[in-house]
Design a protein around this motif. Sequence first.
Motif, PDB file in Angstrom:
ATOM      1  N   SER A  48      14.475   0.552  10.990  1.00  0.00           N
ATOM      2  CA  SER A  48      14.082   0.395   9.994  1.00  0.00           C
ATOM      3  C   SER A  48      12.472   0.220   9.707  1.00  0.00           C
ATOM      4  CB  SER A  48      14.879  -0.564   8.840  1.00  0.00           C
ATOM      5  OG  SER A  48      14.565  -1.726   9.610  1.00  0.00           O
ATOM      6  N   TYR A  49      11.887   0.856   8.572  1.00  0.00           N
ATOM      7  CA  TYR A  49      10.471   0.597   8.438  1.00  0.00           C
ATOM      8  C   TYR A  49      10.224   0.323   6.856  1.00  0.00           C
ATOM      9  CZ  TYR A  49      10.805   4.022  12.321  1.00  0.00           C
ATOM     10  OH  TYR A  49      10.982   4.334  13.620  1.00  0.00           O
ATOM     11  N   ARG A  50       9.112  -0.041   6.480  1.00  0.00           N
ATOM     12  CA  ARG A  50       8.754  -0.452   5.303  1.00  0.00           C
ATOM     13  C   ARG A  50       7.155  -0.291   4.900  1.00  0.00           C
ATOM     14  NH1 ARG A  50       9.586  -6.211   2.092  1.00  0.00           N
ATOM     15  NH2 ARG A  50      11.212  -4.888   1.150  1.00  0.00           N
ATOM     16  N   ALA A  93      13.342   0.599  -3.434  1.00  0.00           N
ATOM     17  CA  ALA A  93      11.793   0.124  -3.742  1.00  0.00           C
ATOM     18  C   ALA A  93      11.768  -1.036  -4.601  1.00  0.00           C
ATOM     19  CB  ALA A  93      11.079   1.389  -4.329  1.00  0.00           C
ATOM     20  N   ILE A  94      10.845  -1.826  -4.345  1.00  0.00           N
ATOM     21  CA  ILE A  94      10.796  -3.367  -4.719  1.00  0.00           C
ATOM     22  C   ILE A  94       9.189  -3.363  -5.373  1.00  0.00           C
ATOM     23  CG2 ILE A  94      10.934  -5.716  -4.838  1.00  0.00           C
ATOM     24  CD1 ILE A  94      13.060  -4.962  -2.338  1.00  0.00           C
ATOM     25  N   ILE A  95       8.973  -3.754  -6.616  1.00  0.00           N
ATOM     26  CA  ILE A  95       7.494  -4.094  -6.720  1.00  0.00           C
ATOM     27  C   ILE A  95       7.433  -5.854  -7.004  1.00  0.00           C
ATOM     28  CG2 ILE A  95       7.863  -3.503  -9.199  1.00  0.00           C
ATOM     29  CD1 ILE A  95       4.984  -2.709  -9.011  1.00  0.00           C
ATOM     30  N   LEU A 113       3.794  -2.703  -4.046  1.00  0.00           N
ATOM     31  CA  LEU A 113       5.053  -1.787  -4.044  1.00  0.00           C
ATOM     32  C   LEU A 113       5.678  -1.876  -2.408  1.00  0.00           C
ATOM     33  CD1 LEU A 113       6.956   0.074  -5.489  1.00  0.00           C
ATOM     34  CD2 LEU A 113       5.304   1.829  -4.975  1.00  0.00           C
ATOM     35  N   HIS A 114       6.877  -2.029  -2.246  1.00  0.00           N
ATOM     36  CA  HIS A 114       7.557  -1.900  -1.072  1.00  0.00           C
ATOM     37  C   HIS A 114       8.571  -0.797  -1.059  1.00  0.00           C
ATOM     38  CE1 HIS A 114       5.849  -5.844  -0.168  1.00  0.00           C
ATOM     39  NE2 HIS A 114       6.268  -6.438  -1.091  1.00  0.00           N
TER      40      HIS A 114
END
Length: 137
Positions: free
Chosen positions: A45-47, A109-111, A116-117
């Motif tokens: 996994s990556y971000r 996706a999370i802000i 922004l991730h």
Amino acid sequence: MTKMTLGSHPHMLGFEQLERLLERTAKSGNEGYPPFNIEQTSDFSYRITLAVAGFAEEDLQITVEDRTLVIRGRQSDDGDGRVFLHRGIAARQFQRTFVLADSVEVGEAIIENGLLHVDLTRAKPETVVQTISIRRG
């Protein structure tokens, strides 16, 4: 001297698409805005984290187009009659692209706090052994 390409190398069969992918990535025109990080969060996994301070959730769009992750930002000019004596915070639009391997899927996706991730996961490769029978000609 002739230029050797992946598609023309005698031991690299079927890699023409990879060569086109590399060319497309080189021409993608990603500039330095907004800055971003890519981190490996586990073996599979990556971000991707982009600095998007000043952008609201509705100002951002995330799509996957032809195995390319595209992140766009466009701030609306509220035009509320403010007069700036100095405007050092740019309200400019951007587009960031990331080419994804076939085994990589985009998660959530999370802000938060101006960042922004976008989480990505890569499927574990399966070991495939195929036996080819030989027949007489």
